[in-house]
Design a protein around this motif. Structure first.
Motif, short mmCIF file in Angstrom:
data_model
loop_
_atom_site.label_atom_id
_atom_site.label_comp_id
_atom_site.label_asym_id
_atom_site.label_seq_id
_atom_site.Cartn_x
_atom_site.Cartn_y
_atom_site.Cartn_z
N UNK A 1 0.84 -1.19 0.00
CA UNK A 1 0.00 0.00 0.00
C UNK A 1 0.88 1.24 0.00
N UNK A 2 0.63 2.12 -0.95
CA UNK A 2 1.46 3.30 -1.08
C UNK A 2 0.71 4.55 -0.66
N UNK A 3 0.99 5.68 -1.33
CA UNK A 3 0.31 6.92 -0.98
C UNK A 3 -1.15 6.86 -1.39
N UNK A 4 -1.89 7.86 -0.99
CA UNK A 4 -3.29 7.93 -1.36
C UNK A 4 -3.42 7.88 -2.89
N UNK A 5 -4.38 7.09 -3.36
CA UNK A 5 -4.45 6.76 -4.77
C UNK A 5 -5.70 7.31 -5.44
N UNK A 6 -5.50 7.93 -6.61
CA UNK A 6 -6.59 8.22 -7.53
C UNK A 6 -6.48 7.15 -8.62
N UNK A 7 -7.32 6.13 -8.53
CA UNK A 7 -7.13 4.89 -9.27
C UNK A 7 -7.97 4.86 -10.55
N UNK B 1 -3.75 12.82 -14.47
CA UNK B 1 -2.86 13.67 -13.66
C UNK B 1 -3.59 14.94 -13.22
N UNK B 2 -4.33 15.55 -14.13
CA UNK B 2 -5.08 16.76 -13.78
C UNK B 2 -6.18 16.46 -12.77
N UNK B 3 -6.84 15.31 -12.92
CA UNK B 3 -7.88 14.92 -11.98
C UNK B 3 -7.30 14.73 -10.58
N UNK B 4 -6.16 14.05 -10.50
CA UNK B 4 -5.53 13.80 -9.21
C UNK B 4 -5.07 15.10 -8.56
N UNK B 5 -4.53 16.02 -9.38
CA UNK B 5 -4.09 17.31 -8.85
C UNK B 5 -5.26 18.11 -8.31
N UNK B 6 -6.40 18.07 -9.02
CA UNK B 6 -7.59 18.79 -8.56
C UNK B 6 -8.10 18.20 -7.25
N UNK B 7 -8.08 16.86 -7.14
CA UNK B 7 -8.53 16.23 -5.91
C UNK B 7 -7.59 16.56 -4.75
N UNK C 1 -8.44 19.99 -3.58
CA UNK C 1 -9.72 20.04 -2.87
C UNK C 1 -9.63 19.48 -1.46
N UNK C 2 -8.84 18.41 -1.31
CA UNK C 2 -8.79 17.71 -0.02
C UNK C 2 -7.64 18.17 0.86
N UNK C 3 -6.64 18.81 0.26
CA UNK C 3 -5.48 19.23 1.03
C UNK C 3 -4.53 18.11 1.37
N UNK C 4 -4.68 16.94 0.75
CA UNK C 4 -3.76 15.84 0.98
C UNK C 4 -3.22 15.35 -0.36
N UNK D 1 -6.28 3.46 1.08
CA UNK D 1 -5.57 4.50 0.32
C UNK D 1 -6.41 5.04 -0.84
N UNK D 2 -7.57 4.45 -1.09
CA UNK D 2 -8.37 4.86 -2.24
C UNK D 2 -9.05 6.20 -1.96
N UNK D 3 -8.69 7.21 -2.75
CA UNK D 3 -9.27 8.54 -2.57
C UNK D 3 -10.15 8.96 -3.75
N UNK D 4 -10.01 8.29 -4.87
CA UNK D 4 -10.84 8.56 -6.03
C UNK D 4 -10.72 7.39 -6.99
N UNK D 5 -11.77 7.14 -7.77
CA UNK D 5 -11.79 5.97 -8.65
C UNK D 5 -12.35 6.36 -10.01
N UNK D 6 -11.68 5.87 -11.05
CA UNK D 6 -12.17 6.00 -12.42
C UNK D 6 -12.27 4.60 -13.00
N UNK D 7 -13.46 4.22 -13.44
CA UNK D 7 -13.69 2.93 -14.07
C UNK D 7 -13.98 3.17 -15.54
N UNK D 8 -13.09 2.70 -16.40
CA UNK D 8 -13.29 2.84 -17.84
C UNK D 8 -13.89 1.54 -18.36
#
Length: 226
Positions: free
Chosen positions: A16-22, A58-64, A67-70, A132-139
């Motif tokens: 498990x690594x850093x908080x993830x935008x998966x 990358x832009x989505x993760x940066x925006x999150x 927004x969250x400060x983490x 660690x899951x902070x955001x999820x994108x399912x394609x």
């Protein structure tokens, strides 16, 4: 499905690594949807550019993160099947994905039950269980397999986005819990506009919608059913 218990043996080889935008990408499903829109196999002009998808993530993760400060790190994996004789054809594509920064989960395509949906769900579940899951994108357009899990995550406050084609993902387009992004709306993903017909916005003179398969395929289907 209990997201706190992960019993699937899939292991991406990392603790498990850093908080993830998966981002998890269902390659067989999206290829099928793209083929339906095009009426056949896509040419180079109509193949998704994963560097554009990576920049979007990358832009989505940066925006999150803002927004969250983490700190939130993007993590992207393409899940695909490889037919017994298809390794040589798929290898350049897999290497190109890895060179862009995507992980790839490749699974032999041995029968109809060897799809990658459960492997995608297992990866999502693992990241959720790790905390660690902070955001999820399912394609994917396969709502039958993903909907209950991602709606549960959304109810927990994890933002969930579905990427696909609006023609094939009404379950996500119409969901109040999920955000839907049409793949063609991501800047730079396709070199040429897809030849799509939107039934909600038809041109005044009408539009032709070609069949997905020839009528003769009905004869084959009838023989297979006997």
């Amino acid at each position: 499905m209990d997201l706190h218990e992960l019993t699937h043996p899939y292991n991406p080889g990392a603790e498990a690594g850093p908080n993830s935008y998966l981002l998890v990408w269902d390659a067989p499903n999206l290829d099928m949807g793209l083929g339906a829109i095009l009426g056949g196999r896509p040419t180079a002009a109509y193949r998704p550019r994963f560097d554009a998808i990576g920049r979007w993530l990358l832009a989505e993760a940066a925006a999150l993160s803002a927004d969250t400060g983490e700190r939130v790190e993007p993590e992207a994996t393409v899940f695909t099947n490889v037919s017994p004789a298809g390794a040589d054809a798929v290898r350049p594509w897999v290497e190109a994905l890895r060179n862009v920064g995507f992980a790839v989960f490749a699974k032999p395509k041995s029968d109809e039950d060897s799809d990658v949906d459960q492997d995608m769900l297992a990866h999502i579940e693992r990241r959720a269980a790790e905390g660690v899951l902070r955001g999820l994108v399912v394609a994917s357009a396969d709502g039958q397999n993903f909907l209950s899990t991602i709606e549960e995550l959304s109810a927990r406050g994890i933002p969930v986005t579905v990427i696909g084609f609006h023609e094939h993902a009404s379950w996500a387009v119409n969901s109040e819990a999920l955000r839907f992004v049409d793949l063609e709306d991501i800047p730079g993903v396709f070199r040429e506009p897809l030849p799509r017909v939107n039934l909600d916005q038809l041109p005044e003179g009408g539009a032709w919608l070609q069949p997905f398969r020839p009528l003769a395929s009905l004869l084959t289907s009838n023989r297979d059913a006997q």
